[in-house]
Design a protein around this motif. Sequence first.
Motif, short mmCIF file in Angstrom:
data_model
loop_
_atom_site.label_atom_id
_atom_site.label_comp_id
_atom_site.label_asym_id
_atom_site.label_seq_id
_atom_site.Cartn_x
_atom_site.Cartn_y
_atom_site.Cartn_z
N LEU A 103 -13.19 -69.88 20.23
CA LEU A 103 -13.72 -68.93 21.20
C LEU A 103 -13.48 -67.51 20.70
CD1 LEU A 103 -12.66 -70.35 24.66
CD2 LEU A 103 -14.85 -70.52 23.54
N PRO A 104 -14.42 -66.61 20.96
CA PRO A 104 -14.19 -65.19 20.65
C PRO A 104 -13.16 -64.62 21.63
CG PRO A 104 -16.29 -65.47 21.78
CD PRO A 104 -15.76 -66.85 21.52
N MET B 123 -15.94 -74.43 27.92
CA MET B 123 -15.99 -73.36 26.92
C MET B 123 -15.20 -73.78 25.67
SD MET B 123 -15.50 -69.89 29.21
CE MET B 123 -15.42 -68.82 27.76
N LEU B 124 -14.05 -74.44 25.89
CA LEU B 124 -13.25 -74.91 24.76
C LEU B 124 -13.84 -76.14 24.10
CD1 LEU B 124 -11.17 -73.00 26.24
CD2 LEU B 124 -9.40 -74.58 25.46
N ASP B 125 -14.43 -77.00 24.92
CA ASP B 125 -15.00 -78.25 24.42
C ASP B 125 -16.26 -78.56 25.21
OD1 ASP B 125 -15.60 -80.71 23.40
OD2 ASP B 125 -13.93 -81.76 24.35
N PRO B 126 -17.44 -78.25 24.66
CA PRO B 126 -18.69 -78.46 25.41
C PRO B 126 -18.90 -79.90 25.87
CG PRO B 126 -19.08 -77.11 23.47
CD PRO B 126 -17.67 -77.63 23.35
N GLU B 127 -18.19 -80.85 25.25
CA GLU B 127 -18.36 -82.24 25.65
C GLU B 127 -17.41 -82.66 26.77
OE1 GLU B 127 -18.05 -84.71 22.22
OE2 GLU B 127 -19.82 -83.85 21.24
N ALA B 128 -16.55 -81.76 27.20
CA ALA B 128 -15.60 -82.10 28.28
C ALA B 128 -16.35 -82.41 29.57
CB ALA B 128 -14.62 -80.95 28.49
#
Length: 399
Positions: free
Chosen positions: A179-180, A356-361
Motif C-alpha cells: 500500500l502507498p 485494501m491489503l488483500d483484494p481477495e479477502a
Amino acid sequence: MVSALTNLPDGKCPTLALVHPTPEEKLAQFRANGVEWRGALSLETYLRREEVLANQEQTKEGGITYWALVDTAAEKRVVLCACESYRKKALVARNGKVEETISHGIGSVFCPPAMRGKGYAQRMMQEVGKALRTWQTGDQESLFSVLYSDIGKGFYSRLGWEPFNSAHIAVPARTAKKLPTDSLPTARPLYEKDLAELCRIDEALIRKSLGSRSAKSKTAVALIPDINTIQWHHAREDFVGNVLHGKAPEIKGAIVGSEEGKRVWCYWTRMWYNNDPNASESNTLHILRLVIEEQGGSSWEGHGAQNPSNGSSNTSKHTAAVAALLLVAQEEARKWKMAELQAWNPNSAMVFAAQMLDPEAEVVNRDKESIASLKWNLPHEHPVADSIDWIGCEKYGWC
C-alpha cells in the motif's frame, strides 16, 4: 481409572449432580483436555499456563468457576464431564434504560473419550445453565450467558445457547500488495501502559451508544471490554510467547489520531498453535476489539445478520485509518510467526481496509468453529438472534 469403570449411568440418571471439582479432579481434567487443547505447548507447560490464567485480575477471587458432573451414588467419585465459567461485566439496553448485569462465559466443555456417548455433556450444560442464572449475581438474576461452540450450531442451540452470526475476515501476514503508506494516516503502536485509559473510554462510549438504543423495541446486549478482560488475553499471549520465543510481545495494538473523540484504535492478541517456533502455519493474530470513537465506540452494530461487505467503499470514511492499523498488525504478525491476522464480525471499515491489503479477502461466515452463542434467561417467544442485538461480538468476548 476410567477404563476400569463399569456400569456407568446415562445422562438422565437422577443421581447425577453438578459440583465444583476438587483440586485433584481439576488437575486430572486439565491433563485429559490438554491432550487436545494444548496447541503449541507441552502438556506440562499447558498446565502451568492454565494456572497463570486462573490468577489474573479477570479470574482470581471467584472470577473463574470450575464445574463438574459426577454420580453422587457411585462408590468412588469420578468426573464425567467438566467446564469452566468466567464472570463477565455486561450491559443490557431494554425498556428505555441501560442496566448492568453479571453475565458468564462458558469455556473448556470437555467429556473424556471413555465417557462420551452417554449424554453427560448435555446433562451438565442443562445444570450449568440453571446454576448460572443466580451464580455470583447477588440479589438479581443474570440475564444471559454466552459460549463459543467448536462443534457447530446444533448441540448448544438445543440446550438454550442460540447461535448468532459468527463471521470473520482474514488477511495473510505476508501479502504481495504494497500500500502507498503516504496516503494513509499514521498509526502508532499501543503498549500495555496505554490500554487501561482506552478501555475506560471505550466502556463509556458503549454505555452512551446503548443509551441511545434503549428506547428501541429490540433489546441490545454487550460484554464490557474492560482492562481486566483485555489483560487476560494478553496474559495468555505473554505466557506462550515466553515459552516459544523467550520473550513476550510488547506491542498490544495500534491507534490512529490524537484528538479525543476522533481516534480509531484496536487491540490484538497472538495465538500460537504450531509447536515449531520457526513455523507460522495455523498461528493467528486476532483483533480483539476495534474502536471508532466517532461511531460511539461500536465497531460492529448488531449481531451480523447483514454482510457488511455489501456496500460501497465510499460508505466508510474510516477505512484508511483501519487500514493503517492493519498494516501495524500485519507487521507484528510477520514478526511473531503468525500466518494471518483475523477480525471477527467486521464492520464495513474493517472489510474495506482488509481488502485494501488483500483484494481477495472475503467475509467468512463460520458454521462449525467459534460460533458465538447466547442463552437469554428471560422468557421469549422468538429466536434470540432475531430479537436481541449482540453489540461488539468480537474476539475479546471469547473464553
